[in-house]
Design an enzyme around this catalytic site. Sequence first.
Site, short mmCIF file in Angstrom:
data_model
loop_
_atom_site.label_atom_id
_atom_site.label_comp_id
_atom_site.label_asym_id
_atom_site.label_seq_id
_atom_site.Cartn_x
_atom_site.Cartn_y
_atom_site.Cartn_z
N GLY A 1 -0.44 0.12 -4.98
CA GLY A 1 -1.76 -0.42 -4.73
C GLY A 1 -2.75 0.19 -5.70
O GLY A 1 -2.90 1.41 -5.74
N TYR B 1 12.03 -4.39 -6.46
CA TYR B 1 10.82 -4.31 -7.28
C TYR B 1 9.78 -3.30 -6.81
O TYR B 1 9.24 -2.55 -7.62
CB TYR B 1 10.17 -5.70 -7.36
CG TYR B 1 8.85 -5.74 -8.09
CD1 TYR B 1 8.77 -5.44 -9.44
CD2 TYR B 1 7.68 -6.09 -7.43
CE1 TYR B 1 7.57 -5.47 -10.12
CE2 TYR B 1 6.46 -6.12 -8.09
CZ TYR B 1 6.41 -5.81 -9.44
OH TYR B 1 5.22 -5.84 -10.10
N ASN C 1 0.49 1.06 5.95
CA ASN C 1 1.17 0.24 4.95
C ASN C 1 1.91 -0.84 5.72
O ASN C 1 2.74 -0.54 6.56
CB ASN C 1 2.13 1.12 4.15
CG ASN C 1 3.07 0.33 3.25
OD1 ASN C 1 4.15 0.79 2.93
ND2 ASN C 1 2.67 -0.86 2.84
N GLY C 2 1.62 -2.08 5.40
CA GLY C 2 2.28 -3.19 6.10
C GLY C 2 1.25 -4.24 6.46
O GLY C 2 0.17 -4.30 5.86
N CYS D 1 0.87 -1.18 0.00
CA CYS D 1 0.00 0.00 0.00
C CYS D 1 0.90 1.22 0.00
O CYS D 1 2.08 1.13 0.33
CB CYS D 1 -0.86 0.05 1.26
SG CYS D 1 -1.89 -1.39 1.51
#
Length: 495
Positions: free
Chosen positions: A49, A268, A128-129, A23
């Site tokens: 996301g 990436y 985020n996570g 995210c």
Amino acid sequence: MTEPESPAWPSHPFDDDKLREECGVYGVFGVDDAANYVALGLHALQHRGQEAAGIVSYSAETGFNTVHRVGYVRDSFTKQSVMNLLPGRSAMGHTRYSTAGAKGVTSLREVQPLYADFAMGGCAIAHNGNLTNADSIRRQLIDRGSIFQSSADTECIVHLMARSIQNTIPDRMKDALRLVEGAFSIIAMTRTKMIGVRDPLGVRPLVLGRYGTAWILSSETCALDIIGAEYVREIEPGEMVIINGNTIESHHPFEAAAPRFCIFEYVYFSRPDSVIGGISVYETRRRIGAELAREAPAKADIVCPIPDSGTPAAIGFSQESGIPYAMGIIRNQYVGRTFIEPTDQIRDMGVRLKLNINRAIVEGKRVVLVDDSVVRGTTSRKIKDMILAAGAAEVHFRIASPPTRWPCFYGVDTPEREKLLAAHMSEDEMCAHLGIDSLRFISLDGLYRACGHPAGRNNQAPQYCDACFSGNYPIEPSDARARSKVRQAEHEPAK
Ligand code: SF4
């Protein structure tokens, strides 16, 4: 203000052979029409996301204002009529691919930022996570009477904050975050403050920026650039910053721990124009390619990236090996939402819709293809078929990460372990399975060298999280272990 409904949207149908980015979070504090800047920031974080996005703003006149939408940021947050719903000088947002909670078709209830009213005022929160003990916390909270509105692990934090006896929202948040485990980079917003916090190991990124007198919190530096903000610094692992007017307080609410940033962000997830730990992501990827050329040379005529994520590593491979770089595969930039509900026939075309072989370049050539990773291997096989059909003489794959053998529990959607090609095949077996002339992955030490550690991985105290390659999980994935025990018990015969 209320928000209009938006239709449910399926996740991208052709990208199921990549680890899914997690995210992105973005916050702006102290500028008129802050939500407009948040929309731009989220647009720059779209790669993290694509399923849904949300923005919450605060203004003294209207209080907290929320818009959640399923789909791309550019489709959801460009109309003036939508942005008019988000007035105020502070705003924050989230762009989402679901890594916890409901997957696939997104319900608006799952879309962040979440919002909660506490006795001392409202608070919006975006994460985020992934929390690795969210299942057990949720069970305990439900047993004690909490009523959950979504399946998002982030909601556990909100309920834990509600149960804290502290007098301020930042203190309640500290209490809550000391009880959760896992990876989190969080932005939260109250009527008067913006808060940024990273988990003790700093698995996921979060940076601080400055735009005039306004403060910015962002997952990546590329989203500072888009609004012309200056990069100030990274939020440290285990640090909580509280922005209040022109001042920033720094707190360290957790026990100190050695950082373990996600090394896959370099490979990436992050955009190549972002900077992490003072190093350009592009440059790191280029160095990975050069390292790969030294570790796994190939006799070939051209080096081609699998676009777009293999491009910097292919450039590095070419520079180091002296083999000319060429665009043997062209990406169709516009595939995606053209096919909202693909039929099976179109789905079978999959890779062909997204990538096309540049026949004039590859015909009769020995080709080195450079990709960032191999997950299920389905895309690699299709590309090999297409490139041979276009007349390539030989196909050699070089992969800019070690074999992905283990799932991630820290905010990245990985297939189950059985579906990871490298989990049950050696490099030689994968090469035979893909039907290519050679296949080599960068070593874990080589990857660490490219990330700026000349001595490679410190096996006693690894400098990064590399669990998807090594199986060495820096944070106990307790929910996942409990689930696999339940699965095992279900399959064991009763005694
Ligand atoms: S397991 Fe892999 S993808 Fe997940 S945080 Fe660790 S390095 Fe990153």
